[in-house]
Design a protein around this motif. Structure first.
Motif, PDB file in Angstrom:
ATOM      1  N   MET A 720       0.824  -1.203   0.000  1.00  0.00           N
ATOM      2  CA  MET A 720       0.000   0.000   0.000  1.00  0.00           C
ATOM      3  C   MET A 720       0.863   1.260   0.000  1.00  0.00           C
ATOM      4  SD  MET A 720      -2.793   1.272   2.811  1.00  0.00           S
ATOM      5  CE  MET A 720      -1.478   1.652   3.981  1.00  0.00           C
ATOM      6  N   MET A 721       1.940   1.265   0.796  1.00  0.00           N
ATOM      7  CA  MET A 721       2.827   2.424   0.840  1.00  0.00           C
ATOM      8  C   MET A 721       3.513   2.652  -0.504  1.00  0.00           C
ATOM      9  SD  MET A 721       2.492   3.860   3.746  1.00  0.00           S
ATOM     10  CE  MET A 721       3.884   4.982   3.688  1.00  0.00           C
ATOM     11  N   LEU A 722       3.917   1.559  -1.139  1.00  0.00           N
ATOM     12  CA  LEU A 722       4.517   1.697  -2.469  1.00  0.00           C
ATOM     13  C   LEU A 722       3.499   2.222  -3.466  1.00  0.00           C
ATOM     14  CD1 LEU A 722       6.643  -1.594  -2.650  1.00  0.00           C
ATOM     15  CD2 LEU A 722       7.513   0.734  -2.487  1.00  0.00           C
ATOM     16  N   GLY A 723       2.244   1.744  -3.344  1.00  0.00           N
ATOM     17  CA  GLY A 723       1.196   2.211  -4.246  1.00  0.00           C
ATOM     18  C   GLY A 723       0.863   3.673  -4.049  1.00  0.00           C
ATOM     19  N   ILE A 724       0.941   4.162  -2.812  1.00  0.00           N
ATOM     20  CA  ILE A 724       0.675   5.577  -2.547  1.00  0.00           C
ATOM     21  C   ILE A 724       1.813   6.452  -3.075  1.00  0.00           C
ATOM     22  CG2 ILE A 724       0.448   7.279  -0.685  1.00  0.00           C
ATOM     23  CD1 ILE A 724      -0.982   5.139   0.950  1.00  0.00           C
ATOM     24  N   ALA A 725       3.040   5.942  -3.022  1.00  0.00           N
ATOM     25  CA  ALA A 725       4.207   6.746  -3.406  1.00  0.00           C
ATOM     26  C   ALA A 725       4.168   7.150  -4.872  1.00  0.00           C
ATOM     27  CB  ALA A 725       5.487   5.970  -3.111  1.00  0.00           C
ATOM     28  N   ALA A 726       3.766   6.228  -5.761  1.00  0.00           N
ATOM     29  CA  ALA A 726       3.800   6.511  -7.203  1.00  0.00           C
ATOM     30  C   ALA A 726       2.884   7.677  -7.581  1.00  0.00           C
ATOM     31  CB  ALA A 726       3.448   5.249  -7.987  1.00  0.00           C
ATOM     32  N   PRO A 727       1.581   7.642  -7.257  1.00  0.00           N
ATOM     33  CA  PRO A 727       0.753   8.812  -7.590  1.00  0.00           C
ATOM     34  C   PRO A 727       1.159  10.059  -6.820  1.00  0.00           C
ATOM     35  CG  PRO A 727      -0.492   7.237  -6.261  1.00  0.00           C
ATOM     36  CD  PRO A 727       0.776   6.566  -6.649  1.00  0.00           C
ATOM     37  N   GLY A 728       1.741   9.888  -5.620  1.00  0.00           N
ATOM     38  CA  GLY A 728       2.215  11.041  -4.870  1.00  0.00           C
ATOM     39  C   GLY A 728       3.312  11.784  -5.612  1.00  0.00           C
ATOM     40  N   ILE A 729       4.261  11.022  -6.194  1.00  0.00           N
ATOM     41  CA  ILE A 729       5.324  11.648  -6.990  1.00  0.00           C
ATOM     42  C   ILE A 729       4.730  12.346  -8.205  1.00  0.00           C
ATOM     43  CG2 ILE A 729       7.340  11.172  -8.434  1.00  0.00           C
ATOM     44  CD1 ILE A 729       8.073   8.941  -6.504  1.00  0.00           C
ATOM     45  N   GLY A 730       3.747  11.676  -8.851  1.00  0.00           N
ATOM     46  CA  GLY A 730       3.099  12.282 -10.014  1.00  0.00           C
ATOM     47  C   GLY A 730       2.407  13.585  -9.669  1.00  0.00           C
ATOM     48  N   ALA A 731       1.721  13.606  -8.525  1.00  0.00           N
ATOM     49  CA  ALA A 731       1.025  14.825  -8.115  1.00  0.00           C
ATOM     50  C   ALA A 731       2.013  15.956  -7.833  1.00  0.00           C
ATOM     51  CB  ALA A 731       0.177  14.533  -6.876  1.00  0.00           C
ATOM     52  N   LEU A 732       3.132  15.633  -7.202  1.00  0.00           N
ATOM     53  CA  LEU A 732       4.139  16.651  -6.910  1.00  0.00           C
ATOM     54  C   LEU A 732       4.786  17.187  -8.187  1.00  0.00           C
ATOM     55  CD1 LEU A 732       5.834  15.072  -3.759  1.00  0.00           C
ATOM     56  CD2 LEU A 732       4.403  17.128  -3.835  1.00  0.00           C
ATOM     57  N   ILE A 733       4.979  16.323  -9.180  1.00  0.00           N
ATOM     58  CA  ILE A 733       5.528  16.784 -10.464  1.00  0.00           C
ATOM     59  C   ILE A 733       4.551  17.741 -11.128  1.00  0.00           C
ATOM     60  CG2 ILE A 733       6.043  16.028 -12.830  1.00  0.00           C
ATOM     61  CD1 ILE A 733       8.360  15.573 -11.029  1.00  0.00           C
ATOM     62  N   LEU A 734       3.245  17.416 -11.080  1.00  0.00           N
ATOM     63  CA  LEU A 734       2.237  18.313 -11.655  1.00  0.00           C
ATOM     64  C   LEU A 734       2.217  19.647 -10.911  1.00  0.00           C
ATOM     65  CD1 LEU A 734      -0.728  15.829 -12.284  1.00  0.00           C
ATOM     66  CD2 LEU A 734       0.813  16.846 -13.979  1.00  0.00           C
ATOM     67  N   PHE A 735       2.344  19.595  -9.591  1.00  0.00           N
ATOM     68  CA  PHE A 735       2.394  20.828  -8.806  1.00  0.00           C
ATOM     69  C   PHE A 735       3.619  21.655  -9.178  1.00  0.00           C
ATOM     70  CE2 PHE A 735       3.693  23.031  -4.840  1.00  0.00           C
ATOM     71  CZ  PHE A 735       2.608  23.894  -4.725  1.00  0.00           C
ATOM     72  N   PHE A 736       4.756  20.985  -9.350  1.00  0.00           N
ATOM     73  CA  PHE A 736       5.990  21.666  -9.767  1.00  0.00           C
ATOM     74  C   PHE A 736       5.814  22.299 -11.142  1.00  0.00           C
ATOM     75  CE2 PHE A 736      10.161  21.322 -11.959  1.00  0.00           C
ATOM     76  CZ  PHE A 736      10.872  22.228 -11.183  1.00  0.00           C
ATOM     77  N   ALA A 737       5.153  21.577 -12.057  1.00  0.00           N
ATOM     78  CA  ALA A 737       4.913  22.108 -13.405  1.00  0.00           C
ATOM     79  C   ALA A 737       4.004  23.326 -13.344  1.00  0.00           C
ATOM     80  CB  ALA A 737       4.307  21.023 -14.284  1.00  0.00           C
ATOM     81  N   ALA A 738       2.994  23.273 -12.479  1.00  0.00           N
ATOM     82  CA  ALA A 738       2.082  24.408 -12.357  1.00  0.00           C
ATOM     83  C   ALA A 738       2.812  25.644 -11.854  1.00  0.00           C
ATOM     84  CB  ALA A 738       0.935  24.041 -11.416  1.00  0.00           C
ATOM     85  N   ILE A 739       3.704  25.461 -10.892  1.00  0.00           N
ATOM     86  CA  ILE A 739       4.482  26.590 -10.375  1.00  0.00           C
ATOM     87  C   ILE A 739       5.350  27.188 -11.475  1.00  0.00           C
ATOM     88  CG2 ILE A 739       6.338  27.224  -8.789  1.00  0.00           C
ATOM     89  CD1 ILE A 739       5.219  25.235  -6.803  1.00  0.00           C
ATOM     90  N   ARG A 740       5.999  26.342 -12.283  1.00  0.00           N
ATOM     91  CA  ARG A 740       6.848  26.841 -13.373  1.00  0.00           C
ATOM     92  C   ARG A 740       6.029  27.609 -14.401  1.00  0.00           C
ATOM     93  NH1 ARG A 740      11.895  25.486 -14.307  1.00  0.00           N
ATOM     94  NH2 ARG A 740      11.584  25.646 -16.565  1.00  0.00           N
ATOM     95  N   VAL A 741       4.861  27.088 -14.729  1.00  0.00           N
ATOM     96  CA  VAL A 741       4.001  27.777 -15.701  1.00  0.00           C
ATOM     97  C   VAL A 741       3.563  29.125 -15.144  1.00  0.00           C
ATOM     98  CG1 VAL A 741       1.780  27.700 -16.878  1.00  0.00           C
ATOM     99  CG2 VAL A 741       3.221  25.666 -16.811  1.00  0.00           C
ATOM    100  N   ALA A 742       3.203  29.153 -13.853  1.00  0.00           N
ATOM    101  CA  ALA A 742       2.781  30.412 -13.239  1.00  0.00           C
ATOM    102  C   ALA A 742       3.914  31.432 -13.226  1.00  0.00           C
ATOM    103  CB  ALA A 742       2.284  30.145 -11.817  1.00  0.00           C
ATOM    104  N   LEU A 743       5.120  30.978 -12.919  1.00  0.00           N
ATOM    105  CA  LEU A 743       6.267  31.886 -12.908  1.00  0.00           C
ATOM    106  C   LEU A 743       6.566  32.422 -14.309  1.00  0.00           C
ATOM    107  CD1 LEU A 743       8.672  30.013 -10.438  1.00  0.00           C
ATOM    108  CD2 LEU A 743       7.424  32.135 -10.023  1.00  0.00           C
ATOM    109  N   LYS A 744       6.443  31.557 -15.325  1.00  0.00           N
ATOM    110  CA  LYS A 744       6.665  32.004 -16.703  1.00  0.00           C
ATOM    111  C   LYS A 744       5.617  33.034 -17.112  1.00  0.00           C
ATOM    112  CE  LYS A 744       9.011  28.010 -18.757  1.00  0.00           C
ATOM    113  NZ  LYS A 744       8.916  26.952 -19.796  1.00  0.00           N
ATOM    114  N   PHE A 745       4.367  32.756 -16.750  1.00  0.00           N
ATOM    115  CA  PHE A 745       3.281  33.682 -17.095  1.00  0.00           C
ATOM    116  C   PHE A 745       3.493  35.032 -16.424  1.00  0.00           C
ATOM    117  CE2 PHE A 745      -0.908  35.509 -16.139  1.00  0.00           C
ATOM    118  CZ  PHE A 745      -1.399  35.660 -17.432  1.00  0.00           C
ATOM    119  N   SER A 746       3.890  34.980 -15.158  1.00  0.00           N
ATOM    120  CA  SER A 746       4.132  36.218 -14.425  1.00  0.00           C
ATOM    121  C   SER A 746       5.292  36.999 -15.016  1.00  0.00           C
ATOM    122  CB  SER A 746       4.412  35.888 -12.957  1.00  0.00           C
ATOM    123  OG  SER A 746       4.735  37.053 -12.236  1.00  0.00           O
TER     124      SER A 746
END
Length: 750
Positions: A720-746
């Motif tokens: 279960m912990m391994l299963g939670i880790a994979a989507p957790g990394i994916g969500a953090l990458i999406l969050f990181f991408a959103a921050i980069r896009v926001a900084l570029k837009f700004s």
């Protein structure tokens, strides 16, 4: 002062290292008095001491690597037959050196810590050793590669050159940890027998041998296909002319009609080619079987004996100056093996002779060395020159020099002046080399000269012509190069002087500020210790420095191990957690900066990525294989049992690491295909790749820590912990991408 709680323990129970009555190998120095101090104060002191110890490890590791670089830089210069030719090659194959000495240099602290962790417990499993190895591997693979990807300037990329060696080291880096999981969790869980321990250690020489054969071109996909599918070729290959006569018939199928001027020009070229061919054949005739390769492959000992004769005998000009006439004459072109002139309108640079012999007495002499530009003189060309020591020592046998050699348009010759220093009675004869490299302006190097197309190596033999009244000095000089010993002593004195002054010299110290003084005083205990007690690599080709520095690393790892256990005990952190995080991080940070520098400076990515995969393999085979093999034999001989290990925590940590390693190697391959290189590339690609690898390292630390704290976690909970880790990394990458896009837009908006 906090109240000291006392508990009753059985006589056989081990007292924790941080409690009264507990101790490590050397620490705590204050004994029970130190154990009675406030835990928070001790926690701060132990943590600071651990960080300070890592500083000492980084200093001595640099000295250890300097010794290894000196060892692996040694060149073997062998005389070819009875000619004036020499063939120079490194004593150490580059791949073998990287997987043995270089890997040992970068991983020595972890390996010594793991070995000491087993030995100090009378060959009972420790908690720091194996966890430090796996934690260090995770930091190397995830963090170091992430930093190297991002270190390349925007728009540039670095590609792995030796893909065969990389594939082998990448396979072994995965196999090593899968094998580790197999022996501790599957095949006889929680124990390691002597066969498994021995196999784990023997995989190290297997890795070196396989990588060596891949490096020299024996173990390649083409060769494997040729063995598996022999006598297969295309119809086009079958129709191609095979022999020289067939090629001649094809090239001369139609006879050209030439005018008198063209015929005379071609006849002149043919005569020049024939003169070069005859000179080349005459020189090669004296080599005998050397050119066929039979002697070098079948009789290496005989060849070695011939090359190690007294240098005085090497001064005899067996080949004669006529052998090198075609080199010294600019009008005679350099030709290939088929007798055709090498084509280069800008010129091919070569020395006027394959080697020179200089008689030396008790006076300094200056010798001009001629460099010839053949087969073309168009435009301005340059090359760099330098000296490289063999047995002759710069500053004692010759004056070291380097610089740039220029040929202006139409110029065919240039000279380099050598300053040969006087010899003393009884000194042996010596050799050094004058090296040409880095041609510019379209020029190339003579491919038939020592060094080939990469560089030109002129071997210079210095013959001592001073009669000796006693053979004692000569005998001592042959046993250990006396000039090398003098050079080492001179460097050691400079090393101590640099340690004393802020910035390394009195002038720098006079201009030093408060920050420089503070930095100097912080490092002074380590720098003074190692400067005084560690001889420079000049002694005996680097072996003295190698052994002494390895000894320093050994006693430093004892201190690091005690401090790590004291810190974990006082703060209440498991030793395994301390090992995969603090200890692994502290021992690997020097590798991080070295790899980042190599990524920026090197043309290829091998020094950054291949060294990581190779080092991770060596960490398991040496850092775990060696102590586990010794422990397995110890228990088999003394108790008749196997070496016991705890498979649960280590097994889960290895599974997490192996999963992340698979993702990392996949990302590296995708980057090679998509962006033309494993390192660098577009800015966004660098950012997302680095972020993914850093998140995987943090995930590895987090999951391993969770398992160490929940030792009884069920298999379902682990999955279960391994299963939670994979989507957790994916969500953090999406969050990181959103921050980069926001900084570029700004940024674009304002």
């Amino acid at each position: 002062m906090e109240t000291i709680l006392t508990t009753t323990v059985s006589p056989d129970a081990e007292v924790p290292i941080c409690q009264i009555g507990g101790s490590g190998q050397w620490l705590p120095l204050g004994g029970d008095w130190e154990q009675s101090l406030d835990k928070r104060l001790r926690g701060v002191l132990y943590f600071a001491g651990m960080i300070y110890s890592f500083l000492g490890v980084s200093i001595v590791a640099d000295m250890f690597m300097a010794a290894i670089e000196r060892l692996t830089s040694v060149q073997k210069c062998v005389r070819v037959g009875a000619t004036k030719r020499f063939r120079t090659s490194p004593v150490w194959n580059e791949t073998v050196a990287n997987l043995t000495l270089m890997a040992l240099g970068s991983s020595a602290p972890e390996i010594m810590l793991s070995l000491n962790d087993i030995v100090k417990r009378n060959f009972i499993e420790g908690k720091l050793g194996a966890s430090t190895i796996v934690g260090s591997a995770a930091f190397n693979l995830f963090v170091i590669i992430a930093v190297c990807i991002n270190a390349i300037p925007a728009g540039e990329s670095r590609q792995i050159k030796e893909t065969g060696v990389y594939a082998i080291t990448a396979f072994f880096s995965m196999f090593a940890y899968i094998w580790l999981l197999f022996i501790v969790a599957v095949n006889g869980p929680d124990e390691v027998d002597w066969v498994e321990g021995t196999l784990t250690f023997l995989y190290f020489p297997i890795l070196v041998i396989v990588s060596y054969y891949a490096d020299i071109g024996v173990l390649t996909i083409e060769n494997i296909k040729a063995k598996v599918l022999p006598n297969r070729h295309t119809s086009d290959e079958a129709d191609e002319p095979k022999t020289w006569l067939e090629r001649f018939k094809v090239d001369n199928a139609r006879e050209e009609v030439l005018d008198e001027g063209e015929r005379a020009r071609r006849e002149s070229e043919a005569k020049a080619r024939e003169a070069a061919r005859q000179a080349k054949l005459k020189e090669r005739a004296s080599i005998g079987t050397e050119q066929t390769g039979r002697c070098s492959r079948c009789c290496p000992r005989r060849q070695a004996r011939a090359s190690e004769e007294e240098l005085e005998g090497l001064g005899i000009e067996e080949g004669g100056d006529e052998d090198n006439a075609y080199l010294a004459d600019p009008s005679i072109p350099l030709i290939d093996d088929e007798g055709e002139p090498l084509r280069n309108e800008y010129g091919i640079l070569t020395f006027a002779s394959h080697s020179i012999t200089i008689p030396v007495e008790n006076e300094d002499i200056e010798i001009p060395v001629k460099v010839i530009r053949k087969n073309g003189t168009e435009g301005k060309v340059t090359c760099q020159y330098r000296m490289e020591q063999l047995t002759a020592i710069p500053g004692f046998d010759y004056e070291d020099d380097e610089g740039e050699l220029q040929f202006r348009d139409g110029v065919q010759t240039a000279e380099i002046d050598l300053l040969i220093l006087k010899k003393k009675a009884g000194e042996r004869s010596d050799r050094f080399q004058l090296v040409l490299e880095d041609p510019t302006g379209g020029a190339e190097f003579n491919p038939d000269f020592d060094g080939g197309e990469e560089c030109q190596r002129l071997t210079i033999t210095l013959i001592n012509d001073i009669p000796s009244s006693t053979g004692l000095i000569s005998m001592m000089d042959k046993l250990c190069n006396l000039d090398e010993m003098r050079q080492g002593t001179q460097i050691w004195k400079e090393q101590i002087k640099e340690m004393i002054y802020v910035g390394g010299s009195k002038d720098e110290q006079d201009n030093a500020g408060c920050l420089a003084w503070m930095n100097h005083l912080i490092w002074l205990p380590w720098t003074s210790t190692f400067a005084l007690l560690t001889p420079p690599p000049a002694y005996l080709g680097g072996w003295v420095c190698f052994v002494v520095a390895l000894g320093h690393i050994a006693w430093l790892t004892i201190i690091v191990g005690d401090l790590a256990e004291l810190f974990g005990c006082v703060v209440g952190i498991e030793d395994n957690i301390t090992a995969i995080s603090f200890v692994a991080l502290g021992t690997s940070v020097p590798d991080l900066f070295a790899s980042m520098t190599a990524a920026k400076q090197d043309e290829y990515a091998d020094a950054s990525i291949v060294n990581v995969t190779g080092s991770n393999s060596v960490n398991v085979f040496l850092g775990i294989g060696l102590p586990w093999m010794l422990a397995a034999f110890y228990h088999k001989i003394n108790t008749g049992t196997n070496f016991e290990v705890t498979s649960g925590d280590l097994g889960f940590s290895v599974i997490v690491f192996s999963t992340g390693a698979t993702v990392t190697l996949t990302v590296i391959q995708i980057r090679r295909i998509k962006f033309g290189g494993e390192l660098g590339g577009p800015v966004d690609a660098k950012a997302y790749s680095s972020a993914l690898l850093i998140l995987m390292w943090l995930t590895y630390i987090g999951l391993s820590t969770w398992k160490f704290q929940n030792k009884d976690a069920s298999l379902d909970q682990q999955i279960m912990m391994l299963g939670i880790a994979a989507p957790g990394i994916g969500a953090l990458i999406l969050f990181f991408a959103a921050i980069r896009v926001a900084l570029k837009f700004s940024k674009d908006r304002y």
